[in-house]
Design a protein around this motif. Structure first.
Motif, PDB file in Angstrom:
ATOM      1  N   UNK A  47       0.783  -1.210   0.088  1.00 25.55           N
ATOM      2  CA  UNK A  47      -0.054   0.046   0.051  1.00 25.55           C
ATOM      3  C   UNK A  47       0.723   1.182  -0.042  1.00 25.55           C
ATOM      4  N   UNK A  48       1.997   1.094   0.115  1.00 28.30           N
ATOM      5  CA  UNK A  48       3.096   2.313   0.187  1.00 28.30           C
ATOM      6  C   UNK A  48       3.868   2.011  -1.083  1.00 28.30           C
ATOM      7  N   UNK A  49       4.351   0.928  -1.547  1.00 27.76           N
ATOM      8  CA  UNK A  49       5.205   0.932  -2.563  1.00 27.76           C
ATOM      9  C   UNK A  49       4.346   1.439  -4.079  1.00 27.76           C
ATOM     10  N   UNK A  50       3.073   0.823  -4.220  1.00 23.59           N
ATOM     11  CA  UNK A  50       2.356   1.171  -5.349  1.00 23.59           C
ATOM     12  C   UNK A  50       2.047   2.428  -5.460  1.00 23.59           C
ATOM     13  N   UNK A  51       1.379   3.328  -4.607  1.00 28.53           N
ATOM     14  CA  UNK A  51       1.230   4.707  -4.915  1.00 28.53           C
ATOM     15  C   UNK A  51       2.503   5.398  -5.099  1.00 28.53           C
ATOM     16  N   UNK A  52       3.385   5.185  -4.339  1.00 29.53           N
ATOM     17  CA  UNK A  52       4.676   5.943  -4.404  1.00 29.53           C
ATOM     18  C   UNK A  52       5.390   5.823  -5.799  1.00 29.53           C
ATOM     19  N   UNK A 253       4.175  22.148  -3.308  1.00 32.19           N
ATOM     20  CA  UNK A 253       3.987  20.889  -2.453  1.00 32.19           C
ATOM     21  C   UNK A 253       5.291  20.219  -2.120  1.00 32.19           C
ATOM     22  N   UNK A 254       6.254  20.429  -2.991  1.00 31.45           N
ATOM     23  CA  UNK A 254       7.565  20.000  -2.430  1.00 31.45           C
ATOM     24  C   UNK A 254       8.098  20.614  -1.329  1.00 31.45           C
ATOM     25  N   UNK A 255       7.975  21.944  -1.401  1.00 31.84           N
ATOM     26  CA  UNK A 255       8.235  22.857  -0.198  1.00 31.84           C
ATOM     27  C   UNK A 255       7.558  22.181   1.233  1.00 31.84           C
ATOM     28  N   UNK A 256       6.380  22.035   1.030  1.00 28.90           N
ATOM     29  CA  UNK A 256       5.341  21.445   2.188  1.00 28.90           C
ATOM     30  C   UNK A 256       6.077  20.066   2.386  1.00 28.90           C
ATOM     31  N   UNK A 257       6.150  19.281   1.765  1.00 25.47           N
ATOM     32  CA  UNK A 257       6.747  17.865   2.016  1.00 25.47           C
ATOM     33  C   UNK A 257       7.936  18.170   2.918  1.00 25.47           C
ATOM     34  N   UNK A 258       8.908  18.966   2.272  1.00 23.47           N
ATOM     35  CA  UNK A 258      10.297  19.091   3.036  1.00 23.47           C
ATOM     36  C   UNK A 258       9.842  19.597   4.491  1.00 23.47           C
ATOM     37  N   UNK A 259       9.046  20.532   4.425  1.00 25.14           N
ATOM     38  CA  UNK A 259       8.797  21.354   5.887  1.00 25.14           C
ATOM     39  C   UNK A 259       8.260  20.126   6.658  1.00 25.14           C
ATOM     40  N   UNK A 260       7.259  19.550   6.277  1.00 24.27           N
ATOM     41  CA  UNK A 260       6.677  18.518   7.202  1.00 24.27           C
ATOM     42  C   UNK A 260       7.498  17.264   7.664  1.00 24.27           C
ATOM     43  N   UNK A 266       8.171  16.372  15.715  1.00 23.25           N
ATOM     44  CA  UNK A 266       7.532  17.068  16.337  1.00 23.25           C
ATOM     45  C   UNK A 266       5.747  16.656  16.074  1.00 23.25           C
ATOM     46  N   UNK A 267       5.791  15.799  15.168  1.00 20.44           N
ATOM     47  CA  UNK A 267       4.373  15.404  14.613  1.00 20.44           C
ATOM     48  C   UNK A 267       4.116  13.800  15.098  1.00 20.44           C
ATOM     49  N   UNK A 268       3.175  13.472  15.311  1.00 21.85           N
ATOM     50  CA  UNK A 268       2.746  12.026  15.346  1.00 21.85           C
ATOM     51  C   UNK A 268       2.815  11.338  13.944  1.00 21.85           C
ATOM     52  N   UNK A 269       3.063  10.178  14.091  1.00 23.88           N
ATOM     53  CA  UNK A 269       3.180   9.337  12.776  1.00 23.88           C
ATOM     54  C   UNK A 269       2.020   9.401  11.639  1.00 23.88           C
ATOM     55  N   UNK A 270       0.827   9.273  12.375  1.00 22.80           N
ATOM     56  CA  UNK A 270      -0.531   8.943  11.460  1.00 22.80           C
ATOM     57  C   UNK A 270      -0.599  10.160  10.760  1.00 22.80           C
ATOM     58  N   UNK A 276       1.942  14.079   4.262  1.00 19.56           N
ATOM     59  CA  UNK A 276       2.923  13.634   3.295  1.00 19.56           C
ATOM     60  C   UNK A 276       2.396  13.076   2.016  1.00 19.56           C
ATOM     61  N   UNK A 277       1.688  11.913   2.386  1.00 17.23           N
ATOM     62  CA  UNK A 277       1.054  11.347   1.063  1.00 17.23           C
ATOM     63  C   UNK A 277       0.134  12.097   0.193  1.00 17.23           C
ATOM     64  N   UNK A 278      -0.669  13.079   0.904  1.00 21.65           N
ATOM     65  CA  UNK A 278      -1.541  14.024   0.238  1.00 21.65           C
ATOM     66  C   UNK A 278      -0.644  14.902  -0.737  1.00 21.65           C
ATOM     67  N   UNK A 279       0.154  15.411   0.102  1.00 21.45           N
ATOM     68  CA  UNK A 279       1.294  16.398  -0.794  1.00 21.45           C
ATOM     69  C   UNK A 279       1.913  15.697  -1.901  1.00 21.45           C
ATOM     70  N   UNK A 280       2.476  14.524  -1.668  1.00 19.00           N
ATOM     71  CA  UNK A 280       3.046  13.712  -2.842  1.00 19.00           C
ATOM     72  C   UNK A 280       1.998  13.497  -3.955  1.00 19.00           C
TER      73      UNK A 280
END
Lengths: 303, 83
Positions: A47-52, A253-260, A266-270, A276-280
């Motif tokens: 579920x990670x590999x295919x969308x990536x 979006x690239x800036x936002x991904x790098x930022x997060x 500082x953020x929880x994983x979920x 990150x996936x939405x931004x990707x």
């Protein structure tokens, strides 16, 4: 020729990532923590590999179409700036699979050789910032040269707005980064520190370069938006708008991904993974728009 | 520069309102491909034929009939000035 070359590079990255993901044994501690079997872990990996891989494909497709177009107009006043932008987008597109492959390797090395973990985290950070910095410098130089083609200087609003965005994002990043208690010492939950660097080397070699990347990125997005709205040609502008919208989406979006990702401690994983996936996905949508815009612009050169 | 040698730049200038930076490449290609001459050699006698080819090409780029008509009209005015 261009299509074939990029397709082979994409396939190579996809193959390496799939082999790595499914050949590296699952982390026993993670299996126990989440109460899943090794087989369930493998299925989750799908579920990670295919969308990536789909996201990488979108990025490579966008770059291929843009390179086709730029090849037709090289030597023209707008050809050189767009060539620079194409090179920058190519570096950004390639940084996506490289980042994922390095992360997979990093996680494995960290698990099997804990004493090597700090070095691998530092190397991974430096490779990431180098690629992103190169990409954004190329894109911003191209965007600036495009604006110079228009015989009107951008109004104050177009110069202040990117600085305003940068100020908000940059300030948040600096404050959170320097107050992160796990920046050098490992987080007891993940077993990993954010960057393992003392403050001075971190500030000079990671923090400041990321601030430069984001400032140039916001400026480039503003310049491209300005160029697409002020350049001449009613038909040309309509086609360019698709390309410009896609390019702005990729940059922001690239800036936002790098930022997060930089603030992941500082953020929880979920929520972090979801953001990150939405931004990707937004990045891949941006590359598809770039491809559509480049295809339409190419038609002008072929009729 | 004679009136004839000014014709090509004038055609490009009109086209820029529709194709922006791609205008010069577009017009040069139409002249070289369909009129079999160098762009700078464009004469007023060639304009009518060029306008026919340009109209076909522009119609392939946009479904907006008004844009096609406006562009053609602008080029026809150029031909009218030279008569």
């Amino acid at each position: 020729m261009i299509k074939s070359k990029f397709f082979k590079i994409f396939l190579a990255f996809a193959a390496v990532y799939v082999i790595l993901t499914f050949s590296i044994p699952p982390d026993p501690a993670a299996l126990e923590r989440f109460g899943i079997s090794a087989l369930q872990s493998r299925l989750l990996s799908l579920t990670i590999v295919v969308p990536l891989i789909l996201i990488w494909w979108a990025a490579f497709y966008g770059v291929v179409r843009l390179c086709h177009y730029v090849d037709l107009i090289k030597g023209s006043p707008d050809g050189e700036p767009l060539f620079r932008i194409a090179k920058g987008l190519t570096v950004l597109a390639i940084s996506l699979p490289i980042g994922s492959i390095l992360s997979a390797l990093l996680n494995y090395i960290g698990r099997t050789s804990p004493d090597l973990l700090p070095k691998t985290v530092i190397v991974n950070n430096y490779i990431s910032i180098s690629m992103v910095l190169l990409a954004v410098v190329l894109i911003s130089l191209g965007a600036r040269d495009l604006v110079n083609l228009v015989n009107k200087k951008p109004r104050l609003f177009h110069r202040v707005l990117p600085l305003a965005f940068f100020s908000i994002v940059g300030t948040a990043y600096v404050v959170i980064s320097l107050t992160n208690e796990y920046r050098v010492q490992p987080n007891p939950i993940t077993g990993r520190a954010t960057h393992y660097l003392p403050d001075l080397p971190f500030i000079t070699t990671i923090l400041i370069p990321y601030l430069v990347v984001w400032l140039l990125g916001f400026m480039a997005a503003s310049w491209i938006n300005y160029y697409s709205r002020t350049t001449k040609g009613v038909i040309y502008k309509k086609f360019l708008k698709l390309f410009a919208t896609g390019l702005v989406a990729v940059i922001i979006s690239s800036i936002a991904v790098q930022f997060f990702v930089r603030l992941s401690a500082s953020l929880s994983l979920g929520p972090l993974l979801l953001i990150v996936y939405l931004l990707l996905a937004l990045i891949s949508a941006g590359y598809i728009l770039i491809a559509l815009g480049a295809k339409k612009l190419q038609k002008i050169e072929e009729v | 520069m004679t009136a004839e040698t000014k014709l090509y730049p004038q055609v490009v200038k009109v086209t820029q309102d529709y194709l922006g930076p791609a205008a010069e490449r577009f017009i040069a290609r139409q002249i070289e491909t369909h009129l079999k001459k160098k762009p700078e050699e464009l004469t007023k006698e060639d304009l009518a034929k060029l306008i026919d080819w340009v109209k076909i090409a522009i119609a392939l780029l946009t479904e907006d009939g008004k844009t096609v008509d406006d562009f053609t009209e602008s080029l026809l005015k150029l031909a009218g000035k030279k008569k």
